[in-house]
Scaffold this motif. Structure first.
Motif, PDB file in Angstrom:
ATOM      1  N   GLU A  61     -25.576 -22.927 -21.466  1.00 38.72           N
ATOM      2  CA  GLU A  61     -27.128 -23.367 -21.975  1.00 38.72           C
ATOM      3  C   GLU A  61     -27.376 -21.889 -22.969  1.00 38.72           C
ATOM      4  N   ASP A  75     -29.015 -23.056 -35.969  1.00 38.62           N
ATOM      5  CA  ASP A  75     -29.186 -24.252 -36.683  1.00 38.62           C
ATOM      6  C   ASP A  75     -30.444 -24.354 -37.496  1.00 38.62           C
ATOM      7  N   ALA A  76     -31.529 -23.884 -36.676  1.00 33.57           N
ATOM      8  CA  ALA A  76     -32.797 -23.737 -37.076  1.00 33.57           C
ATOM      9  C   ALA A  76     -33.168 -22.860 -38.066  1.00 33.57           C
ATOM     10  N   GLU A  95     -28.449 -23.490 -31.326  1.00 33.33           N
ATOM     11  CA  GLU A  95     -29.832 -24.254 -31.822  1.00 33.33           C
ATOM     12  C   GLU A  95     -30.670 -23.213 -32.794  1.00 33.33           C
ATOM     13  N   ARG A  96     -30.550 -21.930 -32.490  1.00 36.40           N
ATOM     14  CA  ARG A  96     -31.244 -20.880 -33.274  1.00 36.40           C
ATOM     15  C   ARG A  96     -30.493 -20.612 -34.664  1.00 36.40           C
ATOM     16  N   LEU A 101     -25.744 -22.974 -26.055  1.00 38.34           N
ATOM     17  CA  LEU A 101     -26.296 -24.008 -26.867  1.00 38.34           C
ATOM     18  C   LEU A 101     -27.688 -23.453 -27.575  1.00 38.34           C
ATOM     19  N   ARG A 102     -28.467 -22.473 -26.682  1.00 38.55           N
ATOM     20  CA  ARG A 102     -29.622 -21.850 -27.303  1.00 38.55           C
ATOM     21  C   ARG A 102     -29.185 -21.107 -28.730  1.00 38.55           C
TER      22      ARG A 102
END
Length: 335
Positions: free
Chosen positions: A93, A103-104, A100-101, A96-97
């Motif tokens: 997790e 990617d953002a 995602e950061r 994943l976080r």
């Protein structure tokens, strides 16, 4: 059933079946007339038991113990598997976080990705110096993981690192305001204070709306920070809070300077000066009256000068002397 058919029906490769055989985990027990080893129904049943235990995360040796030792107690092993699984899930997790950061932040080049990953790693460092350096090292046009910066600023207790984070969030414009707004609603007062300071550093119009919310916070530090920021943005709504800061001696010099700015551009001096005179008339506390007198030095215009002229004859000698000195300074500036 021969090994090839067992493999087809079970989905276990022939190579793995031979490995099971070598370990004594699942051994074919029947010999054909041609000398081939064949799996019996019990062998097939054991194979499926092995595969079932492996899906739970048991190693081959643990699966063998579970099947062969009659006094094997599964509870302890299952508990250990649960702990390992939770740790693995937490690690996944976290990965994943981070992804995602990254990617953002919409990195354009692999160099941007490396910069973001480095920043995320350094923000977890126990060294305040390393955290600060990681934030300040970001290039002017670099992609920023804004949500990570917001999370960091809401939890950062090192003032130097916090300052670097505020600078970085200000560069991001209004990108982090939604997450910072959540911080304003925190039950933890320190989080609300940090959120207010971070919002005050963002010049976007949306930040002004949030600062108005903070102006009604139950914590005086949050209110004071919001008032100073709003006054600097020429929002007259901050005047009562700024006057309170002067009276109570909370960053009174800074509050007086902001009141002077408001008197010039957002509200007339005649609106602010009467409020200050009312405060003078309604308190006998000498230090409070002195701070109000000193604050009048920052207010431009005739109304402030008249108020100071009256105070020059005040019964309190310190206040009278202070008002006279301010008037003398003003007159010299006109020459």
């Amino acid at each position: 059933m021969l090994i090839g058919e067992v493999s087809r029906r079970s989905g276990v490769s022939t190579r793995m079946l031979r490995h099971y055989d070598a370990l004594g985990l699942v051994k074919p027990t029947i010999r054909t007339s041609g000398g081939y080893r064949e799996y019996s129904a019990d062998d097939i049943r054991r194979l499926f038991h092995v595969e079932c235990l492996r899906t739970l995360g048991l190693t081959l040796n643990e699966a063998k113990r579970a099947l062969d030792e009659p006094d094997f107690a599964p509870a302890e092993l299952v508990g250990e598997l649960i702990r390992h699984t939770r740790a693995r899930i937490a690690a996944e997790e976290e990965l994943l976080r981070k992804l995602e950061r990254v990617d953002a932040a919409a990195p354009a080049q692999w160099g941007d990705v490396m910069g973001i990953v480095t920043l995320l790693r350094e923000l977890e460092s126990e060294s305040g110096g390393r955290r600060q350096q990681a934030v300040l090292a970001q290039n002017e046009g670099a992609s920023l993981p804004v949500d990570a910066l917001v999370e960091a600023v809401l939890s950062e207790d090192d003032p130097n690192v916090a300052g670097a984070l505020l600078w970085s969030l200000a560069r991001a414009g209004g990108a982090g305001l939604t997450d910072l707004a959540v911080g304003l609603d925190s039950a933890v007062v320190e989080v609300r204070r940090r959120a207010t300071a971070a919002i005050a550093a963002v010049p976007a119009a949306e930040a002004t709306v949030l600062l108005r919310r903070a102006l009604n916070d139950s914590d005086v530090t949050v209110r004071d920070r919001a008032a100073l920021a709003l006054g600097s943005r020429h929002v007259a709504e901050a005047v009562p809070a700024l006057l309170e800061m002067v009276v109570e001696g909370r960053s009174d010099v800074e509050a007086a300077e902001v009141l002077g700015l408001l008197a010039e551009v957002a509200a007339s001096a005649d609106d602010i000066v009467p409020a200050m005179q009312d405060l003078l008339a309604n308190t006998a506390d000498a230090p409070k009256r002195l701070r109000i007198t000193q604050a009048l030095a920052e207010i431009p215009g005739a109304a402030a000068r008249e108020a100071l002229a009256e105070l020059a004859d005040d019964a309190d000698r310190t206040i009278a002397a202070t008002a006279s000195a301010i008037l003398h300074t003003r007159d010299r500036r006109k020459i």
